[in-house]
Enzyme design. Structure first.
Site, short mmCIF file in Angstrom:
data_model
loop_
_atom_site.label_atom_id
_atom_site.label_comp_id
_atom_site.label_asym_id
_atom_site.label_seq_id
_atom_site.Cartn_x
_atom_site.Cartn_y
_atom_site.Cartn_z
N LYS A 491 0.85 -1.19 0.00
CA LYS A 491 0.00 0.00 0.00
C LYS A 491 0.89 1.25 0.00
O LYS A 491 2.07 1.18 0.29
CB LYS A 491 -0.89 0.00 1.23
N ARG A 589 -10.89 1.43 14.79
CA ARG A 589 -10.79 2.20 13.55
C ARG A 589 -11.88 1.67 12.63
O ARG A 589 -12.97 2.18 12.59
CB ARG A 589 -9.39 2.02 12.96
N TYR A 715 15.06 31.90 2.94
CA TYR A 715 13.88 32.73 3.22
C TYR A 715 13.87 33.26 4.65
O TYR A 715 14.32 32.57 5.58
CB TYR A 715 12.61 31.88 3.05
N MET A 764 10.73 25.01 -1.18
CA MET A 764 9.84 24.04 -1.81
C MET A 764 10.61 22.99 -2.62
O MET A 764 10.37 21.79 -2.49
CB MET A 764 8.87 24.78 -2.74
C1 LIG Z 1 -0.26 -1.48 7.03
C2 LIG Z 1 -0.88 -2.67 7.60
C3 LIG Z 1 -0.10 -3.76 8.02
C4 LIG Z 1 1.40 -3.76 8.03
O1 LIG Z 1 1.85 -3.19 9.21
P1 LIG Z 1 3.40 -3.05 9.49
O2 LIG Z 1 3.44 -2.49 10.86
O3 LIG Z 1 3.92 -2.12 8.46
O4 LIG Z 1 3.96 -4.39 9.37
C5 LIG Z 1 -0.76 -4.89 8.44
N1 LIG Z 1 -2.11 -4.94 8.48
C6 LIG Z 1 -2.86 -3.89 8.13
C7 LIG Z 1 -4.34 -4.03 8.21
C8 LIG Z 1 -2.30 -2.73 7.69
O5 LIG Z 1 -3.07 -1.71 7.32
#
Ligand SMILES: *Cc1c(COP(=O)(O)O)cnc(C)c1O
Length: 820
Positions: A491, A589, A715, A764
């Site tokens: 992701k 969550r 800046y 930037m």
């Molecule tokens: C991102 C995520 C992980 C991975 O977690 P890490 O701490 O990066 O290993 C596992 N499960 C879910 C649901 C996640 O969103």
């Protein structure tokens, strides 16, 4: 409903090699559709262009152990697999479906005809599903392969089946008839009845009607002489519900049809009673489809008022066209899914409308149209007619067949023997300000064309060491039992490292699942050629179609989401789409509460659009000792709630809760699968020195100048100096993901092995560093983070977590990959 491999072997009278016990739930003919490897039986089909035997080793590596083949491969490399050797795997597939069908005494609707089969099937599903559990063909699975796969979906819960049958050659309907054995037959229509080929049409019609050999009832348009004639000639024993707009004596008389601006109202007389309904469509094809559906509903005794209510709510059946922004001012319309004349016409129409408003040039990139059963000459005569009548300005043909018809096209035209040749051509690189419809048969892999033409914006360098990534993968793997599966999180652009390259590497190393956040990340991977299973962690309601099209398996965390997903899947004619059920065990969550389980099970069991493939939860503080009591409590809650779900279903549902830190610190909780994220990218909760750094963010010195002590840098005159200094400017700023809080001496980068503090405010696109004590020159490297300067140093300074540092590197920073 599952069968043991031994039972299947006997049913097929196959010669079985291998003695591994297996239960088979899924039949597979296209290796790209693999989902449930262990429970899958792959049929190595052979066609003119392809040979399923080619895919056996890939499938084996992905966990498939059961194969139906006509040629036995070298079994030494497939030690624990079963091979069922038969003369013809396609016939074996059909026979298995036939025997499976024979187990059911339920009404089965068989739908055939030249057009409208899929719409009639989907509408019947919309109209009939409130009263019964329906199994139906997915999409337009109506071929010699699609029909057996459809029929295989019949299971204990099925109360009615709707199966489409399509034929491209004479004689094929016989095979389909014995697989489907419909009790209710619907003949939608017979395409364009031109006088000159009436005889061939009649032949085709007779062939189609042969599907209805043993039906109890046959439904058709009684005003169509050709169809009526064929039904009469076939001397069916079935009752007939012919509908007619002209003949009051027909069983279903349509007394009035009134088209409004956006609805049509229809009145009818059936068994002496008058009724009416409206549909939210005004085109003739929809009206005809609705009349066929009406007849089936009447036969199945759906109450009139229900018919009226449900007809009013009919939804259109989705088309698969995708519009994208392309390079050089082009607009891309992607229709890579199916390739036949009817869908070409729809797509051309779409192209026409789309370009009309913009006044852009209309270009069609079209491959050979395969397996239509028509002669090349006739087929391309039709294609040219369509292309000319839809106002296409330019055609680019790919493939030998379309090339051989080149002279028929009277517009700007280019032809190439294959996709490769087109990609390399001048014609391809000079596409400008055009609306381009890209339509190819699967074999031509036109995804590559659209990928090349799509607009992408970025340039600059994050070095990714793929060897280090693989070493980290293996480090975590070594902590697992051999049978534990692994999801790798890619992701957020693979934690900034670049989804495709990382995904490709992981796929080569046989991880079981990849997980991305949103559907677009997943479809990008698919388009880039990633074929493994992909999970979507944050499925957006607007992207369900993308998920279906690209086989992206969503996480489902609420009833609201589940219901919406089921609805959409049903609309698209999809069954058993894999989903991953998320439980909330303390994160608060997203996720179902443990108390939701009974209701969730009930909801899942009452449908067959989606199927739970796994159930999981997420740990809140697995990286820290201070939360260990809480972590154990989460695991306990998960164990109990997930078991409720898994034990309610016959098929295997995978359970998983551990993330990276969980794998390292709670190896006892690995269940069936784990989810590896940050560890893969080089950060460990236990000991960062064991795993390897993967990403290095680096840039080069643009300019060096001497600045006297009393001057300031950057800046707002923020960069005050304590001595005469040498200041270097490097081309990286907060827009690249270099956090502005690192400026003003709060952090440093590395130049030639030495620390160079940031001076003044980070701008930037550029920032300044102090290199007074460093031997360096313009053009030398500056390392923002990497081996010499761990990400954790920066995350500590910023009071954040390494995840944020990694994922903040902006997409305009070019990723460069290393692997030796
Ligand atoms: C991102 C995520 C992980 C991975 O977690 P890490 O701490 O990066 O290993 C596992 N499960 C879910 C649901 C996640 O969103």
């Amino acid at each position: 409903m599952s069968y043991s491999i031994e039972t299947i072997s006997q049913l097929l009278c196959a010669k079985r090699i291998g003695d591994k016990e297996s239960r088979i739930d899924w039949l597979l003919t296209d290796s790209r559709s693999l989902c449930f490897a262990e429970e899958t039986l792959f049929f190595a089909l052979q066609s003119k262009r392809n040979d399923g035997h080619k895919y056996i080793s890939d499938l084996y590596a992905r966990g498939v152990r059961n194969f139906v083949v006509s040629q036995l491969p070298d079994t030494a490399s497939f030690t624990d697999a079963n091979f069922l050797v038969v003369a013809n795997p396609l016939k074996a597939l059909q026979k298995l479906a036939e025997l499976h069908r024979a187990k059911f005494q339920i009404p089965v609707i068989g739908v055939t005809g030249s057009n409208g089969k899929t719409v009639v099937k989907e509408w019947l599903h919309q109209l009939l599903s409130p009263d019964r559990v329906i199994t139906r063909s997915p999409r337009s699975y109506n071929s010699q392969i699609g029909v057996p796969l459809s029929v295989w979906q019949l299971n204990e819960e099925s109360e009615l089946a709707i199966i489409e049958a399509g034929i491209s050659e004479m004689g094929e309907m016989r095979a389909l008839q014995s697989i489907i054995r419909p009790t209710i037959g619907i003949l939608t229509n017979i395409g364009g009845a031109h006088q000159e080929n009436f005889f061939s049409l009649q032949e085709k019609c007779m062939e189609k009607v042969s599907l209805f050999k043993d039906c109890d009832v046959v439904i058709y348009n009684g005003d169509n002489d050709l169809i009526s004639d064929c039904v009469a000639k076939n001397m069916l024993t079935a009752r007939e519900i012919a509908w007619s707009k002209k003949d009051k004596e027909k069983p279903l008389f349509i007394s009035a049809i009134n088209k409004g601006t956006d609805r049509t109202s229809i009145s009818y007389r059936y068994l002496g009673f008058d009724n009416s309904f409206t549909i939210p469509f005004i085109d003739d094809a929809s009206i005809e489809n609705s009349l066929n559906c009406l007849a089936a509903c009447l036969y199945l005794m759906v109450p009139n008022e229900e018919i009226t209510a449900r007809m009013a709510k009919l939804e259109p059946v989705a088309m698969r066209l995708e519009v994208k922004e392309g390079k050089n001012g082009c607009v891309l319309i992607n229709d890579t899914y199916n390739s036949d004349i009817a869908s070409l016409d729809i797509a051309l129409d779409f192209l026409y409308r789309r370009s009309e408003a913009k006044g852009m040039k209309r270009t069609l990139i079209l491959s050979d149209i395969l397996e239509t059963g028509q002669s090349t000459t006739l087929l391309y005569r039709k294609v040219t007619q369509l292309v000319h009548s839809r106002g296409i300005n330019k055609i680019i043909g790919v493939g030998p067949e379309i090339t051989s018809s080149a002279k028929k096209f009277e517009i700007e035209k280019y032809f190439f023997p294959n996709t490769e040749a087109l990609l390399k051509s001048e014609v391809f690189s000079s596409l400008r300000n055009e609306v381009i419809l890209i339509k190819g048969s699967r074999d031509f892999a036109f995804e590559r064309i659209s990928e090349e033409l799509e607009l992408k914006v970025h340039e600059t360098i994050l070095e990714i060491n793929l060897n280090a990534l693989v070493a980290n993968l293996n480090y975590f793997r070594a902590k697992l039992k051999p049978e534990t599966k692994m999801v790798c999180m890619v992701k957020a652009f693979a934690y900034g490292a670049g989804s495709y390259e990382v995904a490709k590497t992981l796929q080569d190393h046989r991880v079981d699942y990849l997980a991305v956040a949103v559907a677009d990340e997943g479809s990008d991977l698919r388009k880039a050629g990633i074929t493994g299973s992909i999970m979507i962690m944050n499925p957006e309601m607007s992207a369900f179609k993308t998920m279906f099209d690209y086989k992206l398996e969503p996480e489902v965390y609420s009833f609201h989401l589940l219901d919406a997903l089921i609805k959409e899947a049903e609309k698209e004619g999809i069954t058993n789409f894999p989903i991953h059920v998320k439980l909330d065990t303390g994160m608060h969550r997203l996720g179902f509460a443990p108390e939701d389980m009974p209701e969730l099970i009930k909801r899942l069991k009452s449908q067959n659009a989606v199927l739970p493939r796994s159930v999981f939860s997420h740990l809140v503080g697995s990286d820290s000792e201070k939360f260990d009591t809480f972590t154990r409590q989460q695991i306990e809650i998960f164990d109990e709630a997930s078991l409720q779900l898994t034990s309610a279903f016959q098929h295997k549902i995978l359970r998983h809760i551990c993330n990276s830190a969980g794998i390292e610190r709670f190896p006892g909780a690995q269940h069936d699968m784990v989810r590896l994220g940050i560890g893969l990218y080089g950060v460990s909760a236990v000991d960062n020195s064991i795993i390897n750094n993967v990403s290095t963010l680096k840039t080069t010195i643009l300019q060096i100048r001497d600045v006297p002590k009393e001057d300031s840098v950057g800046y707002s005159r923020k960069g005050r100096l304590e001595r005469d200094s040498r200041i270097a400017a490097i081309p990286i700023g907060y827009a690249d993901g270099l956090n502005r809080h690192l400026g003003n001496g709060n952090a440093y980068c590395m130049v030639n092995g030495k620390k160079a503090p940031y001076v003044g405010n980070i701008c930037m696109d550029v920032c300044m560093i102090d290199v007074t004590d460093i031997d360096c020159k313009e053009g030398d490297n500056a390392i923002i983070f990497g081996d010499e300067l761990p990400i954790t140093v920066l995350s500590d300074i910023l009071d954040t977590i390494p995840y944020e540092i990694l994922t903040s590197v902006s997409s305009r920073v070019k990723r460069v990959y290393f692997q030796d």
